[in-house]
Design a protein around this motif. Structure first.
Motif, PDB file in Angstrom:
ATOM      1  N   ASN A  42       0.845  -1.200   0.000  1.00 17.28           N
ATOM      2  CA  ASN A  42       0.000   0.000   0.000  1.00 17.28           C
ATOM      3  C   ASN A  42       0.874   1.241   0.000  1.00 17.28           C
ATOM      4  O   ASN A  42       1.994   1.222   0.499  1.00 17.28           O
ATOM      5  CB  ASN A  42      -0.914   0.000   1.224  1.00 17.28           C
ATOM      6  N   VAL A  43       0.339   2.330  -0.539  1.00 13.51           N
ATOM      7  CA  VAL A  43       1.072   3.584  -0.686  1.00 13.51           C
ATOM      8  C   VAL A  43       0.527   4.602   0.312  1.00 13.51           C
ATOM      9  O   VAL A  43      -0.690   4.738   0.477  1.00 13.51           O
ATOM     10  CB  VAL A  43       0.919   4.140  -2.124  1.00 13.51           C
ATOM     11  N   LEU A  44       1.447   5.338   0.951  1.00 10.75           N
ATOM     12  CA  LEU A  44       1.064   6.393   1.880  1.00 10.75           C
ATOM     13  C   LEU A  44       0.685   7.641   1.093  1.00 10.75           C
ATOM     14  O   LEU A  44       1.492   8.179   0.338  1.00 10.75           O
ATOM     15  CB  LEU A  44       2.223   6.718   2.825  1.00 10.75           C
ATOM     16  N   LEU A  45      -0.569   8.089   1.265  1.00 10.42           N
ATOM     17  CA  LEU A  45      -1.039   9.306   0.610  1.00 10.42           C
ATOM     18  C   LEU A  45      -1.512  10.299   1.666  1.00 10.42           C
ATOM     19  O   LEU A  45      -2.074   9.915   2.691  1.00 10.42           O
ATOM     20  CB  LEU A  45      -2.176   8.995  -0.366  1.00 10.42           C
ATOM     21  N   LEU A  46      -1.258  11.574   1.382  1.00  9.76           N
ATOM     22  CA  LEU A  46      -1.594  12.647   2.294  1.00  9.76           C
ATOM     23  C   LEU A  46      -2.492  13.657   1.591  1.00  9.76           C
ATOM     24  O   LEU A  46      -2.321  13.922   0.404  1.00  9.76           O
ATOM     25  CB  LEU A  46      -0.318  13.363   2.754  1.00  9.76           C
ATOM     26  N   ARG A  47      -3.429  14.210   2.338  1.00  8.63           N
ATOM     27  CA  ARG A  47      -4.244  15.306   1.810  1.00  8.63           C
ATOM     28  C   ARG A  47      -3.637  16.588   2.359  1.00  8.63           C
ATOM     29  O   ARG A  47      -3.691  16.871   3.548  1.00  8.63           O
ATOM     30  CB  ARG A  47      -5.713  15.173   2.205  1.00  8.63           C
TER      31      ARG A  47
END
Length: 151
Positions: A42-47
Motif C-alpha cells: 500500500n502507498v502512503l497518501l496525504l491530503r
C-alpha cells in the motif's frame, strides 16, 4: 581568446572558481517526493492543506534543505508530516518542475513509528491506499509515480 580564458580559469583557485560558478548559474529549488509503501504494498497518501482544492491528495513531498541529501529530505518530510519512519530506496524519477524547480522522487518503505501523527498545519488527512484504489483528487504526476514504482 579561448586559450587565454582557459589559462586564467586554471590559474585561479578552487574557491574563486566555485564562487564564479555560483554567481553565473541559475539557482534551483529541489522538491523531493517519497513513494512510501508498507509491507503489503500500500502507498502512503496525504491530503495537503496548502494544495489546490480538488487536487490535495499526494505523496509526502517537501523541499530539500541546505546541507541535507535528498534521501535525508524524504526521511525528514515523512517524519515531519506523519511521524512515521521510512527507509529510502532507489530513485523513481528526476525531472524539471515549475520554473526553477528540480523534482526528484524516491521509492521508500515504511519501517516504523507506530500510528500516524499528522502535522495539522500541513496535512489534513493520511491513509494507506492500494495502488489500484487511489483517491479522487490525487495529483496525476503522483499517480504516475506510483504506477512507475510498482514492484
Amino acid at each position: 581568446m579561448k586559450k587565454l580564458m582557459a589559462g586564467l580559469w586554471r590559474r585561479i583557485s578552487g574557491p574563486v572558481q566555485w564562487r564564479l560558478l555560483y554567481l553565473s548559474q541559475a539557482k534551483f529549488v529541489v522538491g523531493v517526493t517519497g513513494v512510501v509503501r508498507d509491507p503489503d504494498g500500500n502507498v502512503l497518501l496525504l491530503r495537503h492543506r496548502f494544495w489546490p482544492e480538488g487536487r490535495q491528495w499526494g505523496l509526502p513531498t517537501g523541499g530539500a534543505k541546505r546541507g541535507e541529501t535528498f534521501e535525508q529530505t524524504v526521511v525528514r518530510e515523512v517524519m515531519e508530516e506523519t511521524g512515521l519512519e521510512v527507509k529510502v530506496g532507489e530513485v523513481v524519477r528526476v525531472g524539471s518542475g515549475f520554473r526553477l524547480r528540480v523534482e526528484i522522487a524516491y521509492a521508500a518503505r515504511y519501517v516504523g513509528g507506530g500510528t500516524l501523527r499528522l502535522n495539522s498545519l500541513e496535512i489534513l488527512e493520511a491513509r494507506w491506499c492500494a495502488p489500484d484504489d487511489l483517491p479522487e483528487g490525487l495529483l496525476e504526476s503522483h499517480r504516475l509515480l506510483i504506477e512507475s514504482s510498482l514492484p
